[in-house]
Design an enzyme around this catalytic site. Structure first.
Site, PDB file in Angstrom:
ATOM      1  N   GLY A  29      43.937  37.876  43.911  1.00 16.97           N
ATOM      2  CA  GLY A  29      43.437  37.244  42.667  1.00 16.97           C
ATOM      3  C   GLY A  29      44.713  37.215  41.860  1.00 16.97           C
ATOM      4  O   GLY A  29      45.699  38.038  41.800  1.00 16.97           O
ATOM      5  N   TYR A  30      44.707  36.315  40.804  1.00 20.77           N
ATOM      6  CA  TYR A  30      45.845  36.088  40.021  1.00 20.77           C
ATOM      7  C   TYR A  30      45.448  36.708  38.600  1.00 20.77           C
ATOM      8  O   TYR A  30      44.504  36.402  38.114  1.00 20.77           O
ATOM      9  CB  TYR A  30      46.341  34.843  40.112  1.00 20.77           C
ATOM     10  CG  TYR A  30      47.038  34.516  41.322  1.00 20.77           C
ATOM     11  CD1 TYR A  30      48.414  34.451  41.678  1.00 20.77           C
ATOM     12  CD2 TYR A  30      46.148  33.856  42.321  1.00 20.77           C
ATOM     13  CE1 TYR A  30      48.865  34.313  42.803  1.00 20.77           C
ATOM     14  CE2 TYR A  30      46.744  33.683  43.595  1.00 20.77           C
ATOM     15  CZ  TYR A  30      47.967  33.848  43.781  1.00 20.77           C
ATOM     16  OH  TYR A  30      48.536  33.822  44.825  1.00 20.77           O
ATOM     17  N   LEU A  31      46.446  37.302  37.925  1.00 22.16           N
ATOM     18  CA  LEU A  31      46.259  38.143  36.682  1.00 22.16           C
ATOM     19  C   LEU A  31      46.739  37.277  35.615  1.00 22.16           C
ATOM     20  O   LEU A  31      46.689  37.291  34.362  1.00 22.16           O
ATOM     21  CB  LEU A  31      46.906  39.278  36.630  1.00 22.16           C
ATOM     22  CG  LEU A  31      46.517  40.211  37.652  1.00 22.16           C
ATOM     23  CD1 LEU A  31      47.277  41.672  37.650  1.00 22.16           C
ATOM     24  CD2 LEU A  31      45.037  40.820  37.414  1.00 22.16           C
TER      25      LEU A  31
END
Length: 164
Positions: A29-31
């Site tokens: 997942g990307y922050l």
């Protein structure tokens, strides 16, 4: 500065499957949304990583990666990420490249199902490698096929004419 040099390609057909030495399920997942950097957390089997990359196109870019506790990674995936990608990574030995080179073939699932992409890390952007018959068109300079883009704009949402 740590530098990642890789080339990315579409995969055609299934002939590569007979060459797979091992596979690993991944959730990442990307922050951050799109910007100057890509910041992601990834579960690689039971191992977890925090990764920071320069968000630039092309075969070479700055990359930093750190081990993190798997429980914290799972928590960030569930609560902090703005986009996610799930895939199985298959490893295939590369011929005609530097010692130990491996094709990493990502077979996407979920909202990116149907997409299969191969990457090879190289010691230099122009380093030689053998192109297997199952290797399709090069995607290195096409941002749509980068995982960060796929997390925010899943393959399933692309118009049919833009896929593959």
């Amino acid at each position: 500065m740590p530098l990642e040099i890789e080339r990315k390609f579409l995969v055609t057909g299934d002939a590569w499957r007979k060459e797979v030495t091992h596979s690993l399920d991944m959730r990442q997942g990307y922050l951050t949304r799109e910007g100057q950097t890509s910041v992601r957390v990834r579960l690689e089997g039971e191992d977890a990583k925090l990764n920071i990359k320069a968000a630039v196109m092309g075969s070479a870019r700055a990359e930093y990666e750190y081990d993190i506790p798997p429980d914290e990674c799972r928590e960030m995936l569930a609560t902090l990420c703005v986009g996610r990608v799930e895939k199985t990574r298959h490893y295939v030995p590369a011929r005609g490249a530097h010692d130990g080179a491996v094709w990493e073939i990502d077979e996407f699932i979920g909202d990116n199902a149907g997409l299969v992409v191969a990457e090879i890390e190289l010691p230099a952007s122009d380093a030689p490698f053998e192109r297997p018959a199952w290797l399709g068109r090069e995607l290195t300079d096409d941002r749509r096929y980068y995982n960060h883009y796929l997390a925010l704009h899943p393959y399933a949402s692309w118009p049919a004419g833009e896929r593959g």
